[in-house]
Design a protein around this motif. Structure first.
Motif, PDB file in Angstrom:
ATOM      1  N   VAL A   1       0.866  -1.174   0.000  1.00 39.16           N
ATOM      2  CA  VAL A   1       0.000   0.000   0.000  1.00 39.16           C
ATOM      3  C   VAL A   1       0.899   1.220   0.000  1.00 39.16           C
ATOM      4  CG1 VAL A   1      -1.787   1.310   1.178  1.00 39.16           C
ATOM      5  CG2 VAL A   1      -1.846  -1.205   1.241  1.00 39.16           C
ATOM      6  N   VAL A   2       0.771   2.031  -1.043  1.00 42.85           N
ATOM      7  CA  VAL A   2       1.543   3.269  -1.184  1.00 42.85           C
ATOM      8  C   VAL A   2       0.582   4.432  -0.971  1.00 42.85           C
ATOM      9  CG1 VAL A   2       2.882   4.677  -2.797  1.00 42.85           C
ATOM     10  CG2 VAL A   2       3.184   2.190  -2.754  1.00 42.85           C
ATOM     11  N   THR A   3       1.031   5.472  -0.296  1.00 45.86           N
ATOM     12  CA  THR A   3       0.149   6.579   0.059  1.00 45.86           C
ATOM     13  C   THR A   3       0.327   7.787  -0.844  1.00 45.86           C
ATOM     14  OG1 THR A   3       1.729   7.530   1.645  1.00 45.86           O
ATOM     15  CG2 THR A   3       0.206   5.846   2.473  1.00 45.86           C
ATOM     16  N   GLU A   4      -0.736   8.572  -0.940  1.00 43.77           N
ATOM     17  CA  GLU A   4      -0.697   9.825  -1.692  1.00 43.77           C
ATOM     18  C   GLU A   4       0.199  10.849  -1.008  1.00 43.77           C
ATOM     19  OE1 GLU A   4      -3.900  13.322  -3.042  1.00 43.77           O
ATOM     20  OE2 GLU A   4      -4.442  11.819  -1.529  1.00 43.77           O
ATOM     21  N   VAL A   5       0.079  10.977   0.309  1.00 47.33           N
ATOM     22  CA  VAL A   5       0.876  11.944   1.065  1.00 47.33           C
ATOM     23  C   VAL A   5       2.277  11.377   1.294  1.00 47.33           C
ATOM     24  CG1 VAL A   5       1.123  13.172   3.255  1.00 47.33           C
ATOM     25  CG2 VAL A   5      -1.128  12.975   2.166  1.00 47.33           C
ATOM     26  N   ALA A   6       3.286  12.131   0.880  1.00 49.65           N
ATOM     27  CA  ALA A   6       4.699  11.790   1.055  1.00 49.65           C
ATOM     28  C   ALA A   6       5.127  10.559   0.265  1.00 49.65           C
ATOM     29  CB  ALA A   6       5.055  11.610   2.529  1.00 49.65           C
ATOM     30  N   ALA A   7       4.259  10.071  -0.645  1.00 47.32           N
ATOM     31  CA  ALA A   7       4.591   8.904  -1.478  1.00 47.32           C
ATOM     32  C   ALA A   7       5.167   7.778  -0.636  1.00 47.32           C
ATOM     33  CB  ALA A   7       5.563   9.292  -2.591  1.00 47.32           C
TER      34      ALA A   7
ATOM     35  N   PRO B   1       0.743  16.098  -0.703  1.00 47.60           N
ATOM     36  CA  PRO B   1       0.219  15.052  -1.585  1.00 47.60           C
ATOM     37  C   PRO B   1       0.999  14.988  -2.892  1.00 47.60           C
ATOM     38  CG  PRO B   1      -1.161  16.991  -1.716  1.00 47.60           C
ATOM     39  CD  PRO B   1      -0.121  17.289  -0.666  1.00 47.60           C
ATOM     40  N   TYR B   2       1.121  13.791  -3.409  1.00 47.10           N
ATOM     41  CA  TYR B   2       1.666  13.561  -4.737  1.00 47.10           C
ATOM     42  C   TYR B   2       0.501  13.223  -5.663  1.00 47.10           C
ATOM     43  CZ  TYR B   2       6.544  13.129  -3.017  1.00 47.10           C
ATOM     44  OH  TYR B   2       7.778  13.365  -2.475  1.00 47.10           O
ATOM     45  N   ARG B   3       0.656  13.475  -6.951  1.00 45.19           N
ATOM     46  CA  ARG B   3      -0.395  13.100  -7.905  1.00 45.19           C
ATOM     47  C   ARG B   3       0.090  11.923  -8.742  1.00 45.19           C
ATOM     48  NH1 ARG B   3       0.136  14.748 -13.181  1.00 45.19           N
ATOM     49  NH2 ARG B   3       1.855  16.164 -13.641  1.00 45.19           N
ATOM     50  N   VAL B   4      -0.833  11.054  -9.102  1.00 49.75           N
ATOM     51  CA  VAL B   4      -0.512   9.878  -9.896  1.00 49.75           C
ATOM     52  C   VAL B   4      -0.283  10.279 -11.346  1.00 49.75           C
ATOM     53  CG1 VAL B   4      -1.335   7.639 -10.710  1.00 49.75           C
ATOM     54  CG2 VAL B   4      -1.832   8.376  -8.365  1.00 49.75           C
TER      55      VAL B   4
ATOM     56  N   GLN C   1       4.023  12.178  -8.670  1.00 50.68           N
ATOM     57  CA  GLN C   1       4.813  13.392  -8.877  1.00 50.68           C
ATOM     58  C   GLN C   1       4.389  14.463  -7.886  1.00 50.68           C
ATOM     59  OE1 GLN C   1       3.574  16.520 -10.267  1.00 50.68           O
ATOM     60  NE2 GLN C   1       5.597  17.479 -10.285  1.00 50.68           N
ATOM     61  N   ALA C   2       5.361  15.213  -7.383  1.00 47.71           N
ATOM     62  CA  ALA C   2       5.089  16.389  -6.551  1.00 47.71           C
ATOM     63  C   ALA C   2       6.170  17.424  -6.830  1.00 47.71           C
ATOM     64  CB  ALA C   2       5.065  16.033  -5.065  1.00 47.71           C
ATOM     65  N   THR C   3       5.837  18.675  -6.634  1.00 44.87           N
ATOM     66  CA  THR C   3       6.770  19.767  -6.874  1.00 44.87           C
ATOM     67  C   THR C   3       7.160  20.429  -5.569  1.00 44.87           C
ATOM     68  OG1 THR C   3       5.823  20.186  -9.063  1.00 44.87           O
ATOM     69  CG2 THR C   3       7.125  21.957  -8.078  1.00 44.87           C
ATOM     70  N   VAL C   4       8.461  20.633  -5.386  1.00 45.93           N
ATOM     71  CA  VAL C   4       8.960  21.456  -4.281  1.00 45.93           C
ATOM     72  C   VAL C   4       8.996  22.886  -4.795  1.00 45.93           C
ATOM     73  CG1 VAL C   4      10.815  21.861  -2.647  1.00 45.93           C
ATOM     74  CG2 VAL C   4      10.381  19.530  -3.479  1.00 45.93           C
ATOM     75  N   HIS C   5       8.076  23.710  -4.284  1.00 47.53           N
ATOM     76  CA  HIS C   5       7.997  25.096  -4.727  1.00 47.53           C
ATOM     77  C   HIS C   5       8.854  26.005  -3.837  1.00 47.53           C
ATOM     78  CE1 HIS C   5       4.823  24.520  -7.701  1.00 47.53           C
ATOM     79  NE2 HIS C   5       4.206  23.730  -6.839  1.00 47.53           N
TER      80      HIS C   5
ATOM     81  N   LEU D   1      11.771  22.278  -7.734  1.00 46.73           N
ATOM     82  CA  LEU D   1      12.198  20.943  -8.131  1.00 46.73           C
ATOM     83  C   LEU D   1      10.978  20.085  -8.425  1.00 46.73           C
ATOM     84  CD1 LEU D   1      14.966  20.087  -5.480  1.00 46.73           C
ATOM     85  CD2 LEU D   1      15.291  21.035  -7.770  1.00 46.73           C
ATOM     86  N   GLU D   2      10.993  19.426  -9.562  1.00 47.74           N
ATOM     87  CA  GLU D   2       9.961  18.434  -9.861  1.00 47.74           C
ATOM     88  C   GLU D   2      10.477  17.069  -9.399  1.00 47.74           C
ATOM     89  OE1 GLU D   2       8.766  16.160 -13.801  1.00 47.74           O
ATOM     90  OE2 GLU D   2       8.054  18.246 -13.850  1.00 47.74           O
ATOM     91  N   THR D   3       9.699  16.386  -8.574  1.00 51.86           N
ATOM     92  CA  THR D   3      10.121  15.093  -8.055  1.00 51.86           C
ATOM     93  C   THR D   3       9.124  14.017  -8.476  1.00 51.86           C
ATOM     94  OG1 THR D   3       8.921  15.122  -5.948  1.00 51.86           O
ATOM     95  CG2 THR D   3      10.983  16.348  -6.048  1.00 51.86           C
ATOM     96  N   ARG D   4       9.652  12.856  -8.802  1.00 54.07           N
ATOM     97  CA  ARG D   4       8.818  11.697  -9.116  1.00 54.07           C
ATOM     98  C   ARG D   4       9.319  10.493  -8.320  1.00 54.07           C
ATOM     99  NH1 ARG D   4       6.132  11.549 -14.999  1.00 54.07           N
ATOM    100  NH2 ARG D   4       5.855  13.786 -15.316  1.00 54.07           N
ATOM    101  N   VAL D   5       8.374   9.656  -7.892  1.00 49.74           N
ATOM    102  CA  VAL D   5       8.696   8.433  -7.160  1.00 49.74           C
ATOM    103  C   VAL D   5       7.941   7.287  -7.820  1.00 49.74           C
ATOM    104  CG1 VAL D   5       8.798   7.302  -4.929  1.00 49.74           C
ATOM    105  CG2 VAL D   5       8.875   9.804  -5.037  1.00 49.74           C
ATOM    106  N   HIS D   6       8.677   6.284  -8.242  1.00 46.89           N
ATOM    107  CA  HIS D   6       8.080   5.129  -8.919  1.00 46.89           C
ATOM    108  C   HIS D   6       8.272   3.892  -8.037  1.00 46.89           C
ATOM    109  CE1 HIS D   6       8.000   1.790 -11.960  1.00 46.89           C
ATOM    110  NE2 HIS D   6       6.943   2.473 -12.354  1.00 46.89           N
ATOM    111  N   HIS D   7       7.159   3.330  -7.556  1.00 45.25           N
ATOM    112  CA  HIS D   7       7.176   2.085  -6.792  1.00 45.25           C
ATOM    113  C   HIS D   7       6.770   0.950  -7.721  1.00 45.25           C
ATOM    114  CE1 HIS D   7       6.713   5.018  -3.451  1.00 45.25           C
ATOM    115  NE2 HIS D   7       7.327   4.107  -2.730  1.00 45.25           N
TER     116      HIS D   7
END
Length: 311
Positions: A25-31, A101-104, A115-119, A128-134
């Protein structure tokens, strides 16, 4: 009305492997990783959907892992004041996306990319644009991080993750932690690195294995011995030999081992063992150690994972 989960949407992943079904189970918040198991054998400490991640369980740490001393750093001679997110020690802790939150952007039955952006914000003038792939694999999970600098100037960053490992039903106290690292960081009263020591002859030495119940660690390591493929490994195994391994590629040369005695257990608290892959140690924005810089539109990628190991 049903209350929303504190970690947002819950993404259930499944992969049918040769040794049993792999589930996460992967979460939206903090990936984050909220659950991970192979054939019913837990590889991480799960936490309830109604809870925030206890002790940052499973979350992604970006654009720095661990701490920034006093929540202050210097950029080209100009003082940068971050928000103090760890009042107990007066530091900025675990980056800027801990509660975001990250978006799918892509999802299959066995994988998800978010994906989520550090503004720009207090003490952080970059985008910074960040992506996390599980991705679930036969023996666990593979996690790939991608960072792209969307600022008009070069930007610094570091990345980490904060899973608490588990080996099925083996009590955490009985797990043996093994890590072939030659050097440990010492810290001051604010948990900021103030030097390094060879692990030989110290309580930090995990090269031959140390029982978690006898350890008292909140310790970062460098000079971690890689295998022939450049992969560094930390293993936890029970008395019968079955266990769990966290591996990290050459992009993650540092690792933190944390034996927390404050992890929620039933009606109280108990021991849990975090093993945190990191591209840089604590306070990298000040020390520069391990800190990476990206030119505008430049991209960096790094990978780590968690796998079940058998006796």
């Amino acid at each position: 009305m049903t209350a929303a989960a504190p970690t947002g949407a819950q993404y259930h992943l499944r992969h049918a492997g040769p040794d049993g079904v792999v589930e996460a189970v992967v979460t939206e918040v903090a990936a984050g990783i909220r659950e991970l198991r192979v054939a019913g054998f837990d590889l991480t400490e799960p936490f309830p959907v109604t809870s925030l991640p206890p002790g940052a369980d499973g979350i992604v740490l970006v654009p720095w892992p661990n701490r920034v001393a006093g929540a202050v750093w210097d950029l080209d001679g100009k003082r940068q004041q971050l928000d103090v997110s760890e009042p107990k020690y007066g530091n900025a802790s675990h980056g800027l996306l801990r509660f975001s939150p990250y978006r799918v952007v892509d999802q299959t039955e066995s994988s998800i990319e978010q994906q989520a952006t550090v503004h720009p914000q207090h003490g952080w003038p970059f985008t910074l644009e960040t992506r996390v792939h599980h991705e679930l694999v036969d023996d666990g999970v593979r996690v790939t991080h991608t960072i792209t600098n969307r600022s008009g100037v070069r930007a610094p960053f570091a990345v980490g993750a904060h899973p608490y490992l588990r080996a099925g039903d083996t009590p955490a106290e009985d797990l043996v932690v093994t890590l072939d690292a030659a050097t440990a960081f010492t810290v001051d009263e604010h948990k900021i690195p103030d030097g390094t020591v060879p692990v030989e002859g110290t309580p930090y030495d995990l090269r031959s294995g140390q029982r978690a119940g006898d350890a008292d660690l909140d310790t970062a390591y460098r000079d971690v011995a890689p295998d022939e493929h450049g992969v560094r490994r930390t293993t936890l195994h029970g008395p019968e030999g079955d266990g769990v391994e966290l591996w990290q590629d050459e992009s993650f040369p540092y690792v933190q081992v944390f034996t927390s005695r404050e992890f929620p257990r039933g009606d109280g608290t108990g021991l849990a063992v975090a093993v945190e892959p990191m591209t840089a140690p604590a306070n990298a924005l000040n020390s520069g150690e391990g800190l990476r810089w990206l030119e505008p539109d430049e991209t960096w990628t790094g990978t780590w994972g968690i796998r079940r190991v058998w006796s």
